[in-house]
Design an enzyme around this catalytic site. Sequence first.
Site, PDB file in Angstrom:
ATOM      1  N   HIS A  78     -10.247   0.435  -6.160  1.00 60.20           N
ATOM      2  CA  HIS A  78      -9.530   0.161  -7.413  1.00 60.20           C
ATOM      3  C   HIS A  78      -9.131  -1.302  -7.525  1.00 60.20           C
ATOM      4  O   HIS A  78      -8.851  -1.964  -6.523  1.00 60.20           O
ATOM      5  CB  HIS A  78      -8.332   1.103  -7.601  1.00 60.20           C
ATOM      6  CG  HIS A  78      -7.233   0.983  -6.589  1.00 60.20           C
ATOM      7  ND1 HIS A  78      -6.169   0.132  -6.751  1.00 60.20           N
ATOM      8  CD2 HIS A  78      -7.007   1.627  -5.423  1.00 60.20           C
ATOM      9  CE1 HIS A  78      -5.339   0.257  -5.729  1.00 60.20           C
ATOM     10  NE2 HIS A  78      -5.821   1.145  -4.906  1.00 60.20           N
ATOM     11  N   ASP A  80      -6.601  -2.542  -9.621  1.00 56.77           N
ATOM     12  CA  ASP A  80      -5.190  -2.845  -9.906  1.00 56.77           C
ATOM     13  C   ASP A  80      -4.373  -2.895  -8.620  1.00 56.77           C
ATOM     14  O   ASP A  80      -4.807  -2.414  -7.564  1.00 56.77           O
ATOM     15  CB  ASP A  80      -4.602  -1.806 -10.865  1.00 56.77           C
ATOM     16  CG  ASP A  80      -4.550  -0.412 -10.254  1.00 56.77           C
ATOM     17  OD1 ASP A  80      -5.535  -0.004  -9.612  1.00 56.77           O
ATOM     18  OD2 ASP A  80      -3.507   0.257 -10.406  1.00 56.77           O
ATOM     19  N   GLU A 170      -5.290   2.772 -10.742  1.00 56.18           N
ATOM     20  CA  GLU A 170      -5.114   3.792  -9.707  1.00 56.18           C
ATOM     21  C   GLU A 170      -3.649   3.932  -9.328  1.00 56.18           C
ATOM     22  O   GLU A 170      -3.142   5.032  -9.109  1.00 56.18           O
ATOM     23  CB  GLU A 170      -5.938   3.435  -8.459  1.00 56.18           C
ATOM     24  CG  GLU A 170      -6.001   4.532  -7.402  1.00 56.18           C
ATOM     25  CD  GLU A 170      -4.887   4.469  -6.362  1.00 56.18           C
ATOM     26  OE1 GLU A 170      -4.782   5.411  -5.563  1.00 56.18           O
ATOM     27  OE2 GLU A 170      -4.102   3.487  -6.350  1.00 56.18           O
ATOM     28  N   HIS A 375       1.872  -2.314  -0.694  1.00 62.47           N
ATOM     29  CA  HIS A 375       2.913  -2.221  -1.734  1.00 62.47           C
ATOM     30  C   HIS A 375       4.160  -3.021  -1.402  1.00 62.47           C
ATOM     31  O   HIS A 375       5.233  -2.739  -1.923  1.00 62.47           O
ATOM     32  CB  HIS A 375       3.317  -0.758  -2.041  1.00 62.47           C
ATOM     33  CG  HIS A 375       2.213   0.056  -2.636  1.00 62.47           C
ATOM     34  ND1 HIS A 375       2.432   1.205  -3.339  1.00 62.47           N
ATOM     35  CD2 HIS A 375       0.875  -0.122  -2.627  1.00 62.47           C
ATOM     36  CE1 HIS A 375       1.262   1.703  -3.737  1.00 62.47           C
ATOM     37  NE2 HIS A 375       0.309   0.912  -3.303  1.00 62.47           N
TER      38      HIS A 375
END
Length: 401
Positions: A78, A80, A170, A375
Amino acid sequence: MNSVRERFLRYVQVETTSCEANECCPSTPGQKVLGEMLVSEMKAMGMQNAFMDEHGYVYGFIPAKGAEDTPSIGLIAHMDTSDAVPGATVPQVIPCYDGGVIRLKNGVEISGFSFLPDLKGQELIVTSGNSVLGADDKAGVAEIMTLCERLMTQDAPNHGRICVAFTPDEEIGRGADLFDVPGFGADFAYTVDGGALGELEYECFNAASCVVRVTGASIHPGSAKNQMINASLVAMEFAGMLPPWERPEHTEGYEGFYHLTGMGGNEEAAELRYILRDHDRTKLEAKKAVINAACEMLNRRYGAGTVSVELKDSYRNMREIVERHPEILERAEKAFRANGVEPVVSPIRGGTDGAQLSFRGLPCPNLSTGGYNFHGRKELIPVPAMEKMVDVLVSLVQSAS
Ligand SMILES: [Zn+2]
């Protein structure tokens, strides 16, 4: 040839943070900027059929070479990045990690992680401390792109047809929504979206969401005796009826949970929002039953209609699909081992685009990218891990014959 390192450093500088509040697809324009970049790079390699559709999904295909009758293999990553931290990444390179505390440009320190000592002596890519790195999942993108470039060279090993896709959004759970499974045409696929080198995942949670609504009876507190039903307090009572040890902060591995994600209320009305998770479908159903039983008990106590519950299924564990095709997992395990990496199979404590794709007819386990601390500002990836993953992907697509 572009190295995987070079590609990665280039891709992470494109801001592709997805945004849940935006209804459009892709949810943010930066994702199409990266998409265009990937299409033109694939075309430059000779993949003339590469394109991006109106929703920002990028597809590219490599015809079979010397193995026309073998299955078509899909590879998916993905574009993003998570909105947990800003996404405008200025990557920093540590040429040879000394094994000690990593001080990022803005003063944030990376230390105390059990994996750090093993990375001593390796070239690492980290953030400036002000953003995510975006190895989730631009490492996957860079690794698949580097694989493509290798397969487009003359001395590439024999392989079946290769189908490549880079998806938007995603991180906000929409990555598979507009994925063109028939157009993709793969017999099975792998997402390259995991963490530490060697991760192989084909189990995720079964997931449901739940909204609990409480209707109280509000009356002036001075004359409330035997009259008032305080909706907020009934909501708290409801929360207290769920097993406190079955919460995310007390669970790991295959243990499921009830997670309170939000609440609000006054005397007249209150609302609790939960997500329910369990790898085992039966156990998830049992959690729903506990929710319904708590609701019924409170309605007996305070009167019918005081509490109502709305339960919705979100996604399912892809294990039941992938397990029907053990050869897909064996292929991945073999590819890791062929490159000296021992595969580590573990359950995902979350969902994956692969789960949705699996239930739409494209069995799709997940492979590592080599990155850590996704993250967050302390996200990092060792360059040798990315290089190794490219080798693993080459082995993966290589035909046995
Ligand atoms: Zn990811």
